[in-house]
Write a protein that holds these residues in place. Structure first.
Motif, PDB file in Angstrom:
ATOM      1  N   ASN A 454      81.281  72.717  19.722  1.00 27.69           N
ATOM      2  CA  ASN A 454      82.261  72.228  18.783  1.00 27.69           C
ATOM      3  C   ASN A 454      83.665  71.554  19.618  1.00 27.69           C
ATOM      4  OD1 ASN A 454      84.076  71.128  16.861  1.00 27.69           O
ATOM      5  ND2 ASN A 454      84.150  73.162  15.669  1.00 27.69           N
ATOM      6  N   PRO A 455      83.763  70.235  19.558  1.00 28.02           N
ATOM      7  CA  PRO A 455      84.959  69.828  20.393  1.00 28.02           C
ATOM      8  C   PRO A 455      86.288  69.809  19.686  1.00 28.02           C
ATOM      9  CG  PRO A 455      83.925  68.087  19.457  1.00 28.02           C
ATOM     10  CD  PRO A 455      83.057  69.092  19.022  1.00 28.02           C
ATOM     11  N   ILE A 456      86.368  70.437  18.536  1.00 29.72           N
ATOM     12  CA  ILE A 456      87.744  70.460  17.830  1.00 29.72           C
ATOM     13  C   ILE A 456      88.513  71.346  18.130  1.00 29.72           C
ATOM     14  CG2 ILE A 456      88.627  70.752  15.486  1.00 29.72           C
ATOM     15  CD1 ILE A 456      86.532  69.154  14.209  1.00 29.72           C
ATOM     16  N   PRO A 457      88.045  72.825  18.079  1.00 32.48           N
ATOM     17  CA  PRO A 457      89.026  73.979  18.807  1.00 32.48           C
ATOM     18  C   PRO A 457      89.254  73.710  20.142  1.00 32.48           C
ATOM     19  CG  PRO A 457      86.894  74.969  17.741  1.00 32.48           C
ATOM     20  CD  PRO A 457      86.775  73.225  17.991  1.00 32.48           C
ATOM     21  N   PRO A 458      88.822  73.360  21.272  1.00 32.85           N
ATOM     22  CA  PRO A 458      89.469  73.019  22.481  1.00 32.85           C
ATOM     23  C   PRO A 458      90.662  71.887  22.388  1.00 32.85           C
ATOM     24  CG  PRO A 458      87.139  72.281  22.621  1.00 32.85           C
ATOM     25  CD  PRO A 458      87.388  73.057  21.325  1.00 32.85           C
ATOM     26  N   ALA A 459      90.251  70.797  21.640  1.00 26.91           N
ATOM     27  CA  ALA A 459      91.222  69.662  21.506  1.00 26.91           C
ATOM     28  C   ALA A 459      92.441  70.117  20.699  1.00 26.91           C
ATOM     29  CB  ALA A 459      90.378  68.696  20.501  1.00 26.91           C
ATOM     30  N   VAL A 460      92.239  70.909  19.691  1.00 29.74           N
ATOM     31  CA  VAL A 460      93.529  71.517  18.789  1.00 29.74           C
ATOM     32  C   VAL A 460      94.422  72.551  19.911  1.00 29.74           C
ATOM     33  CG1 VAL A 460      94.266  72.918  17.043  1.00 29.74           C
ATOM     34  CG2 VAL A 460      92.456  71.180  16.721  1.00 29.74           C
ATOM     35  N   ALA A 461      93.668  73.279  20.769  1.00 29.25           N
ATOM     36  CA  ALA A 461      94.351  73.975  21.670  1.00 29.25           C
ATOM     37  C   ALA A 461      95.141  73.219  22.503  1.00 29.25           C
ATOM     38  CB  ALA A 461      93.330  74.812  22.364  1.00 29.25           C
ATOM     39  N   VAL A 462      94.425  72.082  23.095  1.00 34.74           N
ATOM     40  CA  VAL A 462      95.437  71.211  23.962  1.00 34.74           C
ATOM     41  C   VAL A 462      96.634  70.649  23.106  1.00 34.74           C
ATOM     42  CG1 VAL A 462      95.249  68.750  25.202  1.00 34.74           C
ATOM     43  CG2 VAL A 462      93.271  70.401  25.370  1.00 34.74           C
ATOM     44  N   ALA A 463      96.574  70.241  21.987  1.00 36.89           N
ATOM     45  CA  ALA A 463      97.669  69.607  21.219  1.00 36.89           C
ATOM     46  C   ALA A 463      98.839  70.815  21.175  1.00 36.89           C
ATOM     47  CB  ALA A 463      97.326  69.186  19.954  1.00 36.89           C
ATOM     48  N   LEU A 464      98.479  72.169  20.988  1.00 36.15           N
ATOM     49  CA  LEU A 464      99.487  73.213  20.789  1.00 36.15           C
ATOM     50  C   LEU A 464     100.123  73.542  22.072  1.00 36.15           C
ATOM     51  CD1 LEU A 464      97.617  75.379  17.798  1.00 36.15           C
ATOM     52  CD2 LEU A 464      99.380  73.506  17.671  1.00 36.15           C
ATOM     53  N   GLY A 465      98.857  73.801  22.987  1.00 27.27           N
ATOM     54  CA  GLY A 465      99.378  73.848  24.417  1.00 27.27           C
ATOM     55  C   GLY A 465     100.134  72.776  24.861  1.00 27.27           C
ATOM     56  N   ALA A 466     100.275  71.629  24.409  1.00 24.88           N
ATOM     57  CA  ALA A 466     101.230  70.522  25.239  1.00 24.88           C
ATOM     58  C   ALA A 466     102.677  70.814  24.530  1.00 24.88           C
ATOM     59  CB  ALA A 466     100.570  69.066  24.561  1.00 24.88           C
ATOM     60  N   SER A 467     102.734  71.797  23.760  1.00 22.47           N
ATOM     61  CA  SER A 467     104.109  71.934  23.252  1.00 22.47           C
ATOM     62  C   SER A 467     104.780  73.390  23.988  1.00 22.47           C
ATOM     63  CB  SER A 467     104.204  72.194  21.664  1.00 22.47           C
ATOM     64  OG  SER A 467     103.744  71.082  20.918  1.00 22.47           O
ATOM     65  N   MET A 468     104.102  74.117  24.814  1.00 17.05           N
ATOM     66  CA  MET A 468     104.122  75.001  25.379  1.00 17.05           C
ATOM     67  C   MET A 468     104.875  74.943  26.832  1.00 17.05           C
ATOM     68  SD  MET A 468     101.502  77.404  24.060  1.00 17.05           S
ATOM     69  CE  MET A 468     101.608  78.711  25.237  1.00 17.05           C
ATOM     70  N   ALA A 469     105.923  74.062  26.854  1.00 26.15           N
ATOM     71  CA  ALA A 469     106.847  73.822  27.986  1.00 26.15           C
ATOM     72  C   ALA A 469     107.918  74.499  28.319  1.00 26.15           C
ATOM     73  CB  ALA A 469     107.055  72.389  27.998  1.00 26.15           C
TER      74      ALA A 469
END
Length: 521
Positions: A454-469
């Motif tokens: 399922n590609p949705i969990p890794p894609a969502v994780a990328v979106a949330l991870g992109a805010s962790m700067a």
């Protein structure tokens, strides 16, 4: 304590101070900077002359430039804004990009948003509006009773606002207010003790709290930060699954709340106030508010400009909620007419039109006052944006992603999600979160699809991870804003931010893998 002494202390114009360092820390700072003078060029030369057949000549040269620039950022062997300008310049010299391509980012809308925000903050400082706001916040309910509650209040407001505004706009609004809160706190603590007390550690913790809370809050809603909308759109194109507004909130809001709770507890532990119990502070604050007297014309004008900016920044959120979503013609038209950067410039320009004394041609802000904003931070972020854009144009970012996949051998859902999240966090520390999500989401969707997961969990994780700067000033505008205060040494940001990145990584990974199946994603 004598009343004369109290009066003398209350008249003292105490400002938040730069964090003092011990002799051992001073020696470390000297060694760190010295090491950077040798390490930065050594890494540049090693990478530049090391054979890398998998990269284009431009990507290979850029890898050397990035190693040089990041080393200069971390070691501060030269001023960080200078390193940020030197990086794109080296890229031009080495043929990675033309001068126009490399320097266009210096006038990027985000940089202009910075400029407008800094001018608004300067006007609030000049006329004392930030102090009036700060004392009003401190007088609310039980907030003024303990330093712990003050940290919760300031951080909570920042996190909530960033759910609907960009993290940059939120930090730009909260930064001057937080400085006012810190100034008032210093006055309170000094008065209670009868002498000046070093509270710089708490100051650093509070400023980092607003920077990090501004990024964490944006995770919670689709409109909170661009990577969320980018990811939702790419998922729909690739899988046909549309993640609804509140469906995203049900997934991301619990993760964001947990991360904010960790953030608050973490800085309460690592950066405690020199005076936790602020008994008697309420009466002191009341006296200070009374001493301010009635509103002055300059305060009113600065407030008008500030509210214009807030109103225009908030309006897209209301249009998205009640006007047909972010895909509606009204939303798109408004964003085209009033992007955040234009709003900041419009509001800041009002400061030079609204008069304090028109007969004397005195306005809310003059240029002599305006030139004292932090121009170095503008250069810092402009250079970072330039390098980030070149990473994607040359294919360097894509090569890094594919190399990590080949090295790790990730093929399961958990492994791909873990790798995708780690890559997003790594990239967002050195480039914009929008660029990181735009590049990484398609890669991980392709990897997941090829692996049959399922590609949705890794894609969502990328979106949330992109805010962790959380690690570098250049990682995201809120970090750069608080770094520009001079109260957050880069070593402290790296130390605190790195641990929060690790904790956040675990929270996001566990949250995404647990909640996506519960929500049918």
């Amino acid at each position: 304590m004598s009343s004369a002494k109290v009066d003398a202390l209350s008249r003292t114009q105490m400002q938040p101070v730069k964090q003092a360092i011990s002799e051992a820390e001073e020696r470390f700072e000297h060694m760190r900077r010295t090491a950077g003078f040798f390490l930065a060029p050594a890494l540049f030369l090693a990478i530049y002359f090391w054979p890398m057949p998998g990269l284009s000549p431009q990507a290979h040269a850029l890898a050397a430039v990035m190693a040089f620039t990041i080393t200069c950022w971390i070691t501060e062997c030269i001023p960080i804004p200078v390193a940020s300008m030197l990086g794109p310049t080296l890229a031009v010299v080495l043929g990675v990009a033309t001068a126009r391509e490399a320097y266009t980012a210096m006038a990027d809308p985000t940089v202009l948003l910075f400029l407008g925000g800094f001018l608004l903050a300067k006007a609030m400082e000049v006329h004392g509006l930030d102090r009036r706001f700060a004392l009003r916040i401190l007088s609310l309910g039980s907030i003024s009773r303990t330093s712990t509650m003050i940290l919760l209040g300031v951080g909570g407001v920042t996190g909530f606002l960033s759910m609907w505004l960009s993290n940059t706009a939120t930090a730009a609004m909260m930064f001057p207010i937080t400085l006012g809160v810190l100034t008032a706190l210093n006055r309170i603590i000094t008065t209670m003790h009868g002498r000046e007390i070093d509270n710089s550690k708490y100051q650093t913790g509070m400023l980092l709290t607003i920077a990090y809370a501004a990024s964490i809050g944006g995770m919670a809603t689709p409109i909170g930060t661009p990577p969320n909308m980018i990811t939702i759109g790419l998922i729909e194109k690739a899988t046909g699954v549309r993640i609804a507004f509140f469906q995203w909130m049900m997934l991301a809001l619990p993760i964001a709340l947990l991360m904010f709770l960790v953030l608050w507890l973490y800085f309460n532990w690592r950066c405690p106030s020199a005076q936790k119990d602020l008994k008697g502070a309420a009466s002191f604050i009341a006296a200070e508010r009374k001493a301010q007297g009635s509103w002055k014309r300059g305060e009113i004008n600065a407030l008008i400009a500030f509210l214009v900016a807030v109103a225009l920044w908030v309006t897209p959120g209301f249009i998205a909620l009640f006007g047909g979503g972010t895909g509606s013609p009204l939303y798109k038209s408004y964003q085209a007419i009033f992007p955040e950067a234009s709003v900041a410039i419009i509001a800041a320009s009002l400061l030079f039109f609204l008069p304090v004394d028109f007969k004397k041609r005195e306005f809310t802000l003059n240029w002599k006052q305006a030139v004292h904003i932090d121009w170095g931070t503008l250069l810092l972020f402009g250079g970072g944006l330039s390098l980030g854009e070149m990473m994607f144009k040359t294919g360097l970012a894509e090569a890094i992603g594919k190399g990590l996949v080949a090295i790790t051998g990730a093929h399961t859902l958990v492994a791909i999600t873990a790798l995708a999240l780690g890559l997003a966090i790594l990239l967002t520390e050195t480039t914009s979160n929008t660029a990181a999500a735009t590049m990484v989401v398609p890669i991980v969707i392709g990897i997941a699809s090829a692996a049959g997961v399922n590609p949705i969990p890794p894609a969502v994780a990328v979106a949330l991870g992109a805010s962790m700067a959380f690690v570098l000033p250049v990682s995201t505008p809120p970090n750069a804003i608080v770094y520009g205060s001079g109260m957050v040494p880069i070593t402290q940001m790296v130390k605190y931010g790195l641990l929060l990145d690790i904790i956040g990584y675990l929270i996001v990974l566990a949250g995404v893998l647990a909640l996506t199946p519960l929500l049918g994603l």
